[in-house]
Write an enzyme that holds these catalytic residues in place. Structure first.
Site, PDB file in Angstrom:
ATOM      1  N   TYR A 149     -28.255  14.021  18.721  1.00 15.45           N
ATOM      2  CA  TYR A 149     -26.929  14.422  18.238  1.00 15.45           C
ATOM      3  C   TYR A 149     -25.861  13.901  19.182  1.00 15.45           C
ATOM      4  O   TYR A 149     -25.938  14.086  20.396  1.00 15.45           O
ATOM      5  CB  TYR A 149     -26.829  15.946  18.149  1.00 15.45           C
ATOM      6  CG  TYR A 149     -25.612  16.419  17.365  1.00 15.45           C
ATOM      7  CD1 TYR A 149     -25.676  16.550  15.980  1.00 15.45           C
ATOM      8  CD2 TYR A 149     -24.408  16.705  17.997  1.00 15.45           C
ATOM      9  CE1 TYR A 149     -24.565  16.962  15.253  1.00 15.45           C
ATOM     10  CE2 TYR A 149     -23.299  17.110  17.274  1.00 15.45           C
ATOM     11  CZ  TYR A 149     -23.381  17.234  15.906  1.00 15.45           C
ATOM     12  OH  TYR A 149     -22.283  17.624  15.182  1.00 15.45           O
ATOM     13  N   PHE A 198     -16.979  14.240  13.035  1.00 14.96           N
ATOM     14  CA  PHE A 198     -17.571  13.073  13.681  1.00 14.96           C
ATOM     15  C   PHE A 198     -18.916  13.507  14.228  1.00 14.96           C
ATOM     16  O   PHE A 198     -18.995  14.450  15.029  1.00 14.96           O
ATOM     17  CB  PHE A 198     -16.711  12.557  14.845  1.00 14.96           C
ATOM     18  CG  PHE A 198     -17.386  11.469  15.659  1.00 14.96           C
ATOM     19  CD1 PHE A 198     -17.041  10.145  15.468  1.00 14.96           C
ATOM     20  CD2 PHE A 198     -18.373  11.769  16.600  1.00 14.96           C
ATOM     21  CE1 PHE A 198     -17.660   9.129  16.210  1.00 14.96           C
ATOM     22  CE2 PHE A 198     -18.998  10.773  17.340  1.00 14.96           C
ATOM     23  CZ  PHE A 198     -18.636   9.443  17.140  1.00 14.96           C
ATOM     24  N   GLU A 199     -19.961  12.841  13.800  1.00 13.77           N
ATOM     25  CA  GLU A 199     -21.258  13.046  14.438  1.00 13.77           C
ATOM     26  C   GLU A 199     -22.118  11.817  14.179  1.00 13.77           C
ATOM     27  O   GLU A 199     -22.084  11.219  13.101  1.00 13.77           O
ATOM     28  CB  GLU A 199     -21.956  14.319  13.944  1.00 13.77           C
ATOM     29  CG  GLU A 199     -22.123  14.450  12.454  1.00 13.77           C
ATOM     30  CD  GLU A 199     -22.709  15.810  12.045  1.00 13.77           C
ATOM     31  OE1 GLU A 199     -22.668  16.756  12.854  1.00 13.77           O
ATOM     32  OE2 GLU A 199     -23.202  15.905  10.908  1.00 13.77           O
ATOM     33  N   ILE A 200     -22.832  11.415  15.210  1.00 13.60           N
ATOM     34  CA  ILE A 200     -23.844  10.375  15.107  1.00 13.60           C
ATOM     35  C   ILE A 200     -25.153  11.062  15.410  1.00 13.60           C
ATOM     36  O   ILE A 200     -25.321  11.626  16.503  1.00 13.60           O
ATOM     37  CB  ILE A 200     -23.579   9.219  16.084  1.00 13.60           C
ATOM     38  CG1 ILE A 200     -22.211   8.581  15.806  1.00 13.60           C
ATOM     39  CG2 ILE A 200     -24.675   8.165  15.977  1.00 13.60           C
ATOM     40  CD1 ILE A 200     -21.826   7.483  16.783  1.00 13.60           C
ATOM     41  N   ARG A 258     -21.425   9.977  10.580  1.00 11.19           N
ATOM     42  CA  ARG A 258     -20.603  10.627   9.564  1.00 11.19           C
ATOM     43  C   ARG A 258     -19.139  10.225   9.729  1.00 11.19           C
ATOM     44  O   ARG A 258     -18.594  10.271  10.836  1.00 11.19           O
ATOM     45  CB  ARG A 258     -20.747  12.146   9.670  1.00 11.19           C
ATOM     46  CG  ARG A 258     -19.833  12.924   8.731  1.00 11.19           C
ATOM     47  CD  ARG A 258     -20.167  14.396   8.781  1.00 11.19           C
ATOM     48  NE  ARG A 258     -19.088  15.224   8.235  1.00 11.19           N
ATOM     49  CZ  ARG A 258     -19.136  16.557   8.176  1.00 11.19           C
ATOM     50  NH1 ARG A 258     -20.213  17.195   8.596  1.00 11.19           N
ATOM     51  NH2 ARG A 258     -18.117  17.238   7.676  1.00 11.19           N
TER      52      ARG A 258
END
Length: 377
Positions: free
Chosen positions: A220, A277-279, A194
Site C-alpha cells: 500500500y 490516491f493509492e498505489i 487509483r
C-alpha cells in the site's frame, strides 16, 4: 527610385500580409486546442472513431523507448460519464508526468455504460491500452440484507446533524472498500494506481512506482493521511475489534497498529490514508485477511447504517494485515485533491521539477497523521 507614395503602399501591403498570416496561425492554434475541435470526428489511422467504440479498446502506440521491465499493473478510475472534464484533466497530468514514458494501461469502471463520446475523448489522450468496464448491478446497489428503513433513518439523521456527505456515497464507499478489485477487467493485474477526477500531479515521476511496490514487497502506497470524521464511523472500531477477537491469527506479526491506535488497539485514533490516491497490491486485498475483514464489515451493515468510508476501511486493513514495512509514503509524488495537498520539500521538490508551492504542504499540519506514520520507524 521609390517614391514616398510607393513606400507607403509597400509598407501597407507588408502589414496586411503579416496580419493575415498571424490571424490564420492564431485561428488554427485556437482550433487545435478548443473543445469544439476536440469534439470533431477524428479521421485517419490513429484511429477512425466511426460507429460504436467497444469497451475493450487498444490504441496502438507510436514507437517509443519503453522500459525493459514493467510490473503487471494498471490505473483504475471509477467515474461517471458526467466526470469527463475532471478525469481528462487528471489523466492528462498522469500522462505528461509519468505514463507517456511507461505506458501502463487504464481501466475505467462505471455503474452505467460509458458513452462513445466519453471513450473518444479518453482514448485520444494516451497511446496506452484502455478498457471500459460496466460494474455488475449486484456489486453496486445496496445488498438485500440491509434494512432500508433503518438505513434511510440513519442517512437523514446525518443530514440533519450536518455530517459531511452524510446522505451520499454509500454504494461507492462499499464498492471501493471491497468490490473494485473483484471486477473482471482487474483480474489479470497485480498492482493498481487509483486516480480521481480533478486531481493535480505536481512533479515528474521518472521512475516506476509499480516496480517499487513489486521489488520492495510493498502492498500500500499513499501521499496524504489525516483523521476521519468521527460521526461517520461510530461503531467501526468496535466491529473491527470483534473481528480481531474472532480471527486472531490473521493479523500480521509486525503490523502498523501504532498508526491507527495510540493504546495498543483499545481505541481507534481515526488516522487513515487518503484513498483518493493509492498505489496498491490487488493480491493483498484479495488475500484471506482482508477478504474476511470486508465480508465481516459488510454483514454488519455499517456502510449503510453509518457511513464507513473506503479510506478508513482500507487503512485499517493495511495496518492490521500487512507488515508496517509494506506501507510506503510516496514522498516524491506531489499530489492535490481538494482541499489538501502533498508538496515535496527541498531537494525532492527540485529533482521532480515540482510546480507546487512548498509552503502549501499538508504533511505536518495539525490534522495530518503523517507524524504517526513516521513514529513507527
Amino acid at each position: 527610385m521609390m517614391t514616398p507614395m510607393r513606400y507607403i503602399v509597400l509598407v501597407l501591403v507588408i502589414i496586411l500580409s503579416l496580419h493575415y498570416i498571424m490571424s490564420f496561425s492564431h485561428e488554427e492554434y485556437g482550433k487545435a486546442t478548443s473543445l469544439d475541435r476536440i469534439k470533431q470526428s477524428w479521421s485517419g489511422p490513429n484511429p477512425p472513431y466511426k460507429g460504436g467504440i467497444p469497451d475493450e479498446y487498444y490504441k496502438p502506440s507510436a514507437p517509443v523507448d519503453l522500459p525493459d521491465r514493467k510490473a503487471n499493473a494498471t490505473f483504475v478510475m471509477l467515474v461517471r460519464n458526467s466526470d469527463l472534464t475532471g478525469i481528462l484533466g487528471s489523466m492528462k497530468q498522469i500522462e505528461d508526468r509519468f505514463n507517456r514514458k511507461f505506458q501502463y494501461p487504464y481501466v475505467f469502471l462505471n455503474e452505467e455504460p460509458f458513452t462513445d463520446e466519453f471513450k473518444k475523448h479518453i482514448t485520444s489522450l494516451t497511446d496506452a491500452p484502455v478498457e471500459f468496464g460496466l460494474i455488475p448491478n449486484e456489486d453496486w446497489v445496496q445488498p438485500p440484507h440491509i434494512d432500508e428503513e433503518r438505513a434511510t433513518k440513519a442517512r437523514q439523521e446525518m443530514v440533519d446533524q450536518g455530517v459531511i456527505y452524510g446522505g451520499a456515497y454509500r454504494n461507492m464507499c462499499r464498492f471501493n472498500s471491497g468490490l473494485f478489485f473483484k471486477q473482471e477487467l482487474l483480474q489479470k493485474y497485480k498492482y493498481y494506481w487509483r486516480v480521481e477526477p480533478d486531481i493535480k500531479i505536481f512533479c515528474d515521476v521518472d521512475y516506476d512506482p509499480f516496480l517499487v511496490m513489486q521489488d520492495q514487497d510493498k502492498v500500500y502506497g499513499f501521499t496524504i493521511s489525516l483523521y476521519e470524521y468521527p460521526a461517520t464511523i461510530p461503531t467501526l472500531w468496535d466491529t473491527t475489534r470483534k473481528f480481531i477477537k474472532e480471527n486472531p491469527g490473521l493479523m500480521a506479526p509486525d503490523n502498523a497498529m501504532g498508526f491507527i491506535s495510540d493504546d495498543g488497539g483499545e481505541t481507534y485514533n481515526r488516522c487513515h490514508f487518503w484513498s483518493n490516491f493509492e498505489i496498491g497490491s490487488l493480491d493483498f486485498w484479495r488475500g484471506e485477511g482482508y477478504t474476511k475483514y470486508f465480508d465481516y464489515l459488510d454483514k454488519e451493515g455499517g456502510f449503510y447504517y453509518e457511513r464507513w468510508g473506503d479510506a478508513p476501511v482500507h487503512s485499517i486493513g493495511a495496518a492490521l494485515f500487512a507488515n508496517k514495512s509494506q506501507i510506503h509514503f510516496f514522498n516524491d509524488i506531489g499530489y492535490r485533491h481538494e482541499p489538501f495537498q502533498h508538496c515535496p520539500q527541498g531537494d525532492v521538490h527540485a529533482a521532480g521539477r515540482c510546480w507546487c508551492n512548498p509552503s502549501e504542504n499538508f504533511d505536518y499540519e495539525w490534522y495530518s497523521c503523517l507524524n504517526r506514520y513516521d513514529q513507527m520507524f
